[in-house]
Scaffold this motif. Structure first.
Motif, short mmCIF file in Angstrom:
data_model
loop_
_atom_site.label_atom_id
_atom_site.label_comp_id
_atom_site.label_asym_id
_atom_site.label_seq_id
_atom_site.Cartn_x
_atom_site.Cartn_y
_atom_site.Cartn_z
N PHE A 209 -12.00 -24.20 51.98
CA PHE A 209 -11.65 -24.85 53.04
C PHE A 209 -12.00 -26.51 53.16
O PHE A 209 -13.28 -26.79 52.61
CB PHE A 209 -12.42 -24.17 54.21
N ARG A 239 -12.43 -19.92 62.16
CA ARG A 239 -11.58 -20.63 61.34
C ARG A 239 -11.32 -19.57 60.15
O ARG A 239 -11.93 -18.85 59.76
CB ARG A 239 -12.29 -21.79 60.58
N GLN A 241 -7.93 -18.50 56.99
CA GLN A 241 -6.73 -18.90 56.11
C GLN A 241 -5.91 -17.66 56.13
O GLN A 241 -6.52 -16.53 55.74
CB GLN A 241 -7.06 -19.20 54.72
N ARG A 254 -13.89 -18.59 57.10
CA ARG A 254 -14.48 -19.72 56.33
C ARG A 254 -15.52 -19.42 55.68
O ARG A 254 -15.75 -20.22 54.60
CB ARG A 254 -14.77 -20.82 57.79
N ASP A 280 -3.74 -22.49 57.35
CA ASP A 280 -5.05 -22.80 57.69
C ASP A 280 -5.04 -22.82 59.19
O ASP A 280 -3.97 -23.48 59.67
CB ASP A 280 -5.39 -24.03 57.02
#
Length: 570
Positions: A209, A239, A241, A254, A280
């Motif tokens: 990240f 956060r 992905q 994350r 992301d």
């Protein structure tokens, strides 16, 4: 083992980043592959299952030192670190065997797992008899898992890059798989980690990240022209992905944790993504219509989703989730992180529009011509359920960690000032590592009723341990020692006399805490020597700050607070 012990002690005592990095490079340049494999794993944050629980460890240490349990506990309270306490109380070793780090793990620690307490104690006694005090200290750290030594994964990545010549971006991506693997680190895994010829076996792994730096000054004084920056809302979510490869989709946090099963609706949405695609973005609760109206839900609702063991259809319907995408990292299996942000953003916008899936949303860009206009937008963030703004240079690549460009960062988080209240220090506990001899972990209370109310009491509401300088910590430590009223194990009840301003990012009602509230990321903003405890805030002020949260929402706190402090006002 001794070379790893020497590395640990140097890292623990060093304050210079350059010195720590140099020590890592020296160690990994000389260490055997099987030892380097374990060292990289632990120093980068690998967390194996604990071999011996702390109860057995404490019992075995007291037996080996031939001291009663109460005396060991008193020593532990004084030192504050279990591994160091054990190393200090044990008698001198019978011999110095000096096994390698790999053999220490495989022959002395890992075999203890699953053994009866008596067998574990015997194994510990035998191992301690072979080590000097420093080796015992690090050995105990490996057993307890409390392996904090002031080294980040990014620093380990930089050291391995220097040793191997492999770009740090490639090392960082390999490290994700290295730490996530259930296999024990070994020489083969180490060679694959640092092999310049090894291709990245991406599989379902995310990319490292890219993290933003905190903006502490007016952006015009540090970032140049506003037109060079893309501004977005900083959402209060998780956060993540979203990785779509090989016909399958995975969602990673994350912290490099696989959280796919917690968000089945996002996995259903991800089937619409083209293969060889990585997004992301932010996982966030969102209450609205398919057309895109509505508003984000409090973070507490998302946190509840993460803590639930079973996700019923009713619960999923009550806590709708969306993925707000703000970057595109891979297209058709090709890594495009080096492409400027403006190009990645254009391709991301085209992808989100083409898919037209309500659970996938494009992070909106804030249209503003100058910093004054962006400051006005930032002032509206809390009303929108955001924490402030994200500022990203239009020509920035997607890097690793918190990257700096000369003296300027490429990504910044321009957060709102934290919410804050003035609270009273009521409990204290010693810290860890170099701060084990100081009281650094504090509990704070506010009044349960407004000023002027007869018989009001101080009610604990939050714990905090960051925000003070070293000099201030020593000042508070001296105050605690001079004003301790009672002892409950490692906890000290402190005479209520010191007021501090406590800042936090969010607040919600909580049924799990006596105060009725829980706060997110509490930290100390300043010591209020100018205020008496009578001038500290009350639960009424905390309630007034909950206007942006849902009644009854519950957010996590480290642990339950002690009972209300018996200080009343007539």
């Amino acid at each position: 083992m001794k070379s790893f012990v020497a590395l640990y002690l140097e890292l623990d005592s060093a304050t210079s980043t350059a010195r720590k990095l140099a020590a890592l490079v020296r160690y990994f340049s000389a260490a055997p592959a099987e030892d380097a494999a374990w060292a990289a794993y632990f120093l980068a944050g690998g967390k194996p299952r604990q071999a011996v629980n702390t109860r057995v460890l404490r019992m075995a240490a007291a037996q080996a030192a031939a001291i009663p349990d109460w005396l060991f506990e008193e020593c532990y309270d004084a030192v504050g670190d279990l591994a160091e306490t054990i190393a200090l109380v044990l008698p001198p070793p019978a011999q110095d065997v000096s096994l390698s780090l790999d053999r220490t793990l495989r022959e002395r620690i890992l075999p203890l797992r699953g053994q009866p307490p008596e067998a574990q104690a015997a194994g510990l006694h035998a191992a301690w008899q072979e080590m000097d005090a420093d080796s015992r200290f690090v050995f105990n750290k490996l057993i307890t898992g409390a392996f904090r030594v002031g080294v980040s994964r990014l620093m380990v990545t930089q050291a391995l890059s220097r040793v191997s010549g492999v770009p740090k971006e490639r090392i960082a991506q390999r490290m994700i798989a290295y730490l996530a693997s259930h296999a024990q680190p070994d020489a083969n895994a180490w060679r694959a980690l640092v092999d310049p010829q090894e291709d990245i076996a991406s599989g379902a792994q995310p990319y490292p990240f890219f993290l933003a730096q905190s903006l502490q000054v007016a952006p015009a004084t540090q970032l140049g022209e506003a037109r060079d920056w893309q501004a977005e809302w900083k959402w209060d979510g998780m956060r993540g992905q979203l990785v779509r490869r090989g016909g399958a989709a995975q969602l990673w946090s994350r912290g490099d944790e696989l959280i796919t099963e917690r968000f089945p609706e996002l996995m259903e949405m991800a089937q619409a993504l083209p293969d060889g695609c990585v997004l992301d973005g932010e996982v966030i609760g969102w209450e609205g219509t398919p057309a895109g109206e509505g508003a984000p839900l409090p973070f507490a609702r998302l946190q509840t989703r993460m803590s639930r063991k079973r996700l019923s259809a009713k619960f999923l319907a009550e806590t709708p989730i969306v993925f707000i995408a703000y970057d595109l990292l891979e297209v058709d299996g090709r890594d495009i992180r080096a492409t400027p942000l403006r190009e990645r953003r254009a391709r991301l916008a085209e992808l989100v529009t083409r898919i037209d899936e309500p659970r996938l949303r494009l992070s909106p860009v804030i249209d503003a011509d100058d910093w004054e206009a962006l400051a006005a937008a930032r002032a509206e963030a809390r009303a929108r359920g955001a924490e402030g703004l994200m500022l990203k240079r239009h020509d920035s690549a997607y890097s690793v960690g918190r990257s700096k460009r000369e003296t300027r960062g490429e990504w910044w988080k321009w957060k709102l000032d934290p919410m804050s209240v003035d609270a009273v220090l009521v409990y204290a506990q010693s810290g860890h590592g170099r701060r084990a001899s100081l009281y650094t972990d504090y509990s704070f209370a506010v009044w349960d009723a407004p000023a002027g109310t007869a018989g009001r009491q101080l009610t604990p509401f939050a714990k905090a341990y960051s925000g003070l300088s070293d000099a201030e910590i020593r000042e508070v430590d001296a105050f605690i020692r001079a004003n301790t009223l009672e002892k409950f194990g490692p906890v000290r009840t402190v005479r209520p006399a010191l007021v501090m301003e406590i800042g936090f990012e969010g607040i919600a009602a909580s049924k799990r805490h006596k105060s009725g509230v829980a706060v997110r990321f509490p930290r100390i903003l300043r010591i209020r020597h100018d205020k008496t405890i009578e001038q500290a805030d009350s639960l009424a002020e905390l309630a007034a700050l909950m206007t942006l949260t849902e009644p009854g929402a519950d957010i996590a706190c480290d642990e339950a607070e002690p009972p209300a402090v018996a200080v009343t006002q007539d």
